[in-house]
Scaffold this active site. Structure first.
Site, short mmCIF file in Angstrom:
data_model
loop_
_atom_site.label_atom_id
_atom_site.label_comp_id
_atom_site.label_asym_id
_atom_site.label_seq_id
_atom_site.Cartn_x
_atom_site.Cartn_y
_atom_site.Cartn_z
N ASP A 199 0.83 -1.20 0.00
CA ASP A 199 0.00 0.00 0.00
C ASP A 199 0.87 1.26 0.00
O ASP A 199 1.97 1.24 0.56
CB ASP A 199 -0.92 -0.03 1.24
CG ASP A 199 -2.09 0.93 1.11
OD1 ASP A 199 -2.29 1.50 0.03
OD2 ASP A 199 -2.82 1.11 2.11
N GLU A 257 -12.20 -5.06 -5.17
CA GLU A 257 -12.67 -3.68 -5.06
C GLU A 257 -11.88 -2.74 -5.98
O GLU A 257 -12.39 -1.70 -6.41
CB GLU A 257 -12.55 -3.20 -3.60
CG GLU A 257 -13.51 -3.89 -2.63
CD GLU A 257 -13.08 -5.30 -2.22
OE1 GLU A 257 -11.91 -5.67 -2.43
OE2 GLU A 257 -13.93 -6.04 -1.67
N LEU A 276 11.22 -20.96 -3.51
CA LEU A 276 10.21 -20.02 -3.00
C LEU A 276 8.97 -20.08 -3.89
O LEU A 276 9.09 -20.17 -5.10
CB LEU A 276 10.80 -18.60 -3.06
CG LEU A 276 9.87 -17.43 -2.72
CD1 LEU A 276 9.65 -17.35 -1.21
CD2 LEU A 276 10.44 -16.10 -3.22
N HIS A 283 3.02 2.96 -8.91
CA HIS A 283 2.85 1.52 -9.19
C HIS A 283 4.09 0.98 -9.92
O HIS A 283 4.56 -0.11 -9.60
CB HIS A 283 1.60 1.28 -10.03
CG HIS A 283 0.31 1.66 -9.35
ND1 HIS A 283 0.09 1.42 -8.00
CD2 HIS A 283 -0.81 2.28 -9.80
CE1 HIS A 283 -1.12 1.87 -7.68
NE2 HIS A 283 -1.68 2.39 -8.75
C1 FPP Z 1 -1.67 0.10 -3.37
O1 FPP Z 1 -1.25 1.43 -3.42
C2 FPP Z 1 -1.10 -0.70 -4.44
C3 FPP Z 1 -1.80 -1.32 -5.43
C4 FPP Z 1 -3.27 -1.28 -5.53
C5 FPP Z 1 -1.14 -2.06 -6.52
C6 FPP Z 1 0.09 -2.84 -6.20
C7 FPP Z 1 0.73 -3.21 -7.48
C8 FPP Z 1 2.05 -3.16 -7.78
C9 FPP Z 1 3.08 -2.83 -6.79
C10 FPP Z 1 2.54 -3.40 -9.18
C11 FPP Z 1 2.25 -4.71 -9.83
C12 FPP Z 1 2.58 -5.90 -9.03
C13 FPP Z 1 3.25 -6.99 -9.47
C14 FPP Z 1 3.20 -8.18 -8.61
C15 FPP Z 1 4.04 -7.05 -10.70
P1 FPP Z 1 -2.37 2.56 -3.57
O2 FPP Z 1 -2.51 2.88 -5.00
O3 FPP Z 1 -3.62 2.13 -2.89
O4 FPP Z 1 -1.68 3.73 -2.80
P2 FPP Z 1 -2.39 4.90 -1.98
O5 FPP Z 1 -3.09 4.27 -0.82
O6 FPP Z 1 -1.24 5.75 -1.57
O7 FPP Z 1 -3.33 5.57 -2.92
#
Ligand code: FPP
Length: 241
Positions: free
Chosen positions: A16, A63, A131, A33
């Site tokens: 997050d 969601e 892993l 991201h």
């Molecule tokens: C949450 O941050 C993160 C996500 C919803 C996406 C996580 C995805 C990645 C790290 C990239 C792809 C993953 C792989 C496995 C290749 P947020 O957007 O909710 O952040 P915020 O709370 O600050 O808005």
């Protein structure tokens, strides 16, 4: 980490804070991201180096389909690109890649590349991977419990006595995580302290660790610190120790 008994078998992470990390730099959320993928790479390496057997990551929730279309598309494209770019290296390292979730909702080209990557990184019969890297995509804990309940109901549709006798292990084997040990440690980054419909059934006795670090800043050092924190925990599973 010297005492092997204190290394968690399964570490799971709610990644997050990508959006906030990007905003702090005056950038669009998707910039966060993209940088988040580097943290994924670092954590895979750190998990393997420290003897963690399963690493699972909450990449996209049911969601999250409600986010702006451009962001959803970017996340799916990142997944596609990461699969294409990283699978050879994962295979070489002995990492088995798997994706779990409500995959009926995933674009068919992405799904095909996921299946290909899973087949490519599956170890030969009788050989354990170093892993297991599990990505939860289009996943929610309530959805998982509901689909397992439906499977159980179908299995026993003509056998009410069998249904009465069904136990916890049988139910657990109908969840998408069948065969994967429950997470010992669940880490959530970015200072938020909630489980957000993640592994609701499987988290029954997980140790929870909330850290302030935003996901793109969570690297090997932070992963090792989380393992150290876990090693200090006293797990009792509702009993007295
Ligand atoms: C949450 O941050 C993160 C996500 C919803 C996406 C996580 C995805 C990645 C790290 C990239 C792809 C993953 C792989 C496995 C290749 P947020 O957007 O909710 O952040 P915020 O709370 O600050 O808005």
């Amino acid at each position: 980490m010297n005492d092997k008994s204190k290394v968690p078998t399964h570490v799971s992470i709610i990644m997050d804070g990508n959006g906030r990390w990007a905003r702090q730099r005056g950038q669009e959320r998707v910039y966060g991201h993209s940088h988040g993928v580097e943290s994924v790479r670092a954590c895979v390496e750190a998990a393997a180096e420290n003897g963690v057997r399963y690493l699972s990551l909450f990449a996209f929730s049911e969601e999250n389909w409600g986010r702006p279309e451009a962001e959803v598309n970017t996340l799916m494209a990142l997944m596609f690109k990461s699969i294409a770019g990283e699978m050879e290296a994962l295979k070489k390292q002995g990492v088995r890649f798997r994706v779990l979730g409500n995959l009926d909702r995933i674009d068919k080209d992405l799904l095909a590349s996921i299946r290909e990557a899973e087949a490519m990184t599956a170890p030969p019969v009788g050989k354990e991977p170093l892993l297991d890297l599990i990505i939860f995509l289009s996943y929610s804990g309530k959805w998982d419990i509901l689909q397992a309940a439906k499977s159980l109901a179908k299995k026993y549709s003509t056998d009410p006595e069998g249904l009465d006798n069904a136990g916890l292990d049988e139910f657990g084997d109908l969840l998408v995580t069948a065969g994967v040990p429950d997470p010992d440690l669940i880490i959530r980054t970015s200072g938020e302290q909630r489980i957000s419909n993640y592994l609701l059934w499987q988290a029954a006795y997980s140790e929870l660790l909330f850290v302030d670090t935003l996901w793109p800043d969570f690297g090997k050092e932070e992963f090792r610190s989380a393992l150290e924190e876990y090693a200090k925990r006293n797990r009792r599973y509702g009993k007295v120790k």
